[in-house]
Design a protein around this motif. Structure first.
Motif, PDB file in Angstrom:
ATOM      1  N   TRP A  19       0.841  -1.200   0.000  1.00 40.04           N
ATOM      2  CA  TRP A  19       0.000   0.000   0.000  1.00 40.04           C
ATOM      3  C   TRP A  19       0.881   1.256   0.000  1.00 40.04           C
ATOM      4  N   TRP A  20       1.920   1.259   0.837  1.00 43.51           N
ATOM      5  CA  TRP A  20       2.828   2.404   0.886  1.00 43.51           C
ATOM      6  C   TRP A  20       3.579   2.577  -0.429  1.00 43.51           C
ATOM      7  N   LEU A  21       3.922   1.471  -1.073  1.00 47.39           N
ATOM      8  CA  LEU A  21       4.582   1.569  -2.375  1.00 47.39           C
ATOM      9  C   LEU A  21       3.652   2.174  -3.421  1.00 47.39           C
ATOM     10  N   TYR A  22       2.371   1.823  -3.365  1.00 50.26           N
ATOM     11  CA  TYR A  22       1.391   2.484  -4.257  1.00 50.26           C
ATOM     12  C   TYR A  22       1.402   3.989  -4.003  1.00 50.26           C
ATOM     13  N   LEU A  23       1.399   4.370  -2.748  1.00 45.02           N
ATOM     14  CA  LEU A  23       1.379   5.785  -2.397  1.00 45.02           C
ATOM     15  C   LEU A  23       2.633   6.497  -2.911  1.00 45.02           C
ATOM     16  N   ILE A  24       3.799   5.887  -2.739  1.00 44.47           N
ATOM     17  CA  ILE A  24       5.042   6.501  -3.203  1.00 44.47           C
ATOM     18  C   ILE A  24       5.058   6.585  -4.727  1.00 44.47           C
ATOM     19  N   HIS A  25       4.587   5.533  -5.403  1.00 42.40           N
ATOM     20  CA  HIS A  25       4.465   5.592  -6.867  1.00 42.40           C
ATOM     21  C   HIS A  25       3.554   6.753  -7.266  1.00 42.40           C
ATOM     22  N   ALA A  26       2.444   6.922  -6.563  1.00 40.38           N
ATOM     23  CA  ALA A  26       1.487   7.982  -6.894  1.00 40.38           C
ATOM     24  C   ALA A  26       2.084   9.367  -6.668  1.00 40.38           C
ATOM     25  N   VAL A  27       2.771   9.553  -5.560  1.00 41.00           N
ATOM     26  CA  VAL A  27       3.392  10.853  -5.278  1.00 41.00           C
ATOM     27  C   VAL A  27       4.435  11.168  -6.342  1.00 41.00           C
ATOM     28  N   SER A  28       5.253  10.186  -6.670  1.00 41.98           N
ATOM     29  CA  SER A  28       6.254  10.372  -7.718  1.00 41.98           C
ATOM     30  C   SER A  28       5.595  10.679  -9.052  1.00 41.98           C
ATOM     31  N   PHE A  29       4.516   9.989  -9.323  1.00 43.57           N
ATOM     32  CA  PHE A  29       3.787  10.158 -10.572  1.00 43.57           C
ATOM     33  C   PHE A  29       3.213  11.570 -10.694  1.00 43.57           C
ATOM     34  N   VAL A  30       2.645  12.068  -9.599  1.00 39.83           N
ATOM     35  CA  VAL A  30       2.020  13.399  -9.626  1.00 39.83           C
ATOM     36  C   VAL A  30       3.068  14.506  -9.681  1.00 39.83           C
ATOM     37  N   PHE A  31       4.140  14.376  -8.888  1.00 34.68           N
ATOM     38  CA  PHE A  31       5.097  15.478  -8.782  1.00 34.68           C
ATOM     39  C   PHE A  31       6.252  15.413  -9.773  1.00 34.68           C
ATOM     40  N   SER A  32       6.552  14.242 -10.332  1.00 39.78           N
ATOM     41  CA  SER A  32       7.665  14.161 -11.285  1.00 39.78           C
ATOM     42  C   SER A  32       7.295  13.399 -12.549  1.00 39.78           C
ATOM     43  N   LEU A  33       6.000  13.168 -12.759  1.00 36.38           N
ATOM     44  CA  LEU A  33       5.501  12.392 -13.893  1.00 36.38           C
ATOM     45  C   LEU A  33       6.129  11.004 -13.940  1.00 36.38           C
TER      46      LEU A  33
END
Length: 120
Positions: A19-33
């Protein structure tokens, strides 16, 4: 007769990590594409063997495949971007890739919250 899902501590920990890895992927996705998604990707590769035989294993595979296919489409868009005629096509490819990756992150988080395997 109802069935009840019993999660042991090891599985609950693996689920929490995914779940935390999903969150980190999402944050990276939003802020650095997705440029910084390489860090959670490494953790996906490291954590996946320990989740063999559980529904969490499919989530690590789902995130790994999502990352690599997203990279493929970003590169395809970059190839189109190299020509003036291909620039509009490149933008369409990149927008499509972004929407597809967002969909995969949402589906993954939703399914892991319901203790369901990812649709690998």
């Amino acid at each position: 007769m109802s069935q009840e899902l019993v999660l042991d501590n090891r599985l609950e920990s693996a689920k929490s990590t995914a779940w935390w890895l999903y969150l980190i992927h999402a944050v990276s996705f939003v802020f650095s594409l997705g440029a910084f998604s390489i860090l959670p990707l490494i953790f996906n590769y490291l954590q996946r063997p320990s989740t063999e035989g559980t529904f969490v294993h499919s989530h690590h595979t789902w995130m790994i495949r999502s990352f690599w296919w997203y990279i493929v489409w970003i590169v395809v868009g970059a190839v189109f971007f190299m020509t003036i005629i291909g620039i509009p096509i490149a933008w369409l490819i990149w927008i499509g890739a972004w929407l597809w990756k967002a969909y995969r992150l949402i589906v993954g988080v939703t399914r892991i919250n319901r203790n369901e395997p990812a649709p690998v």
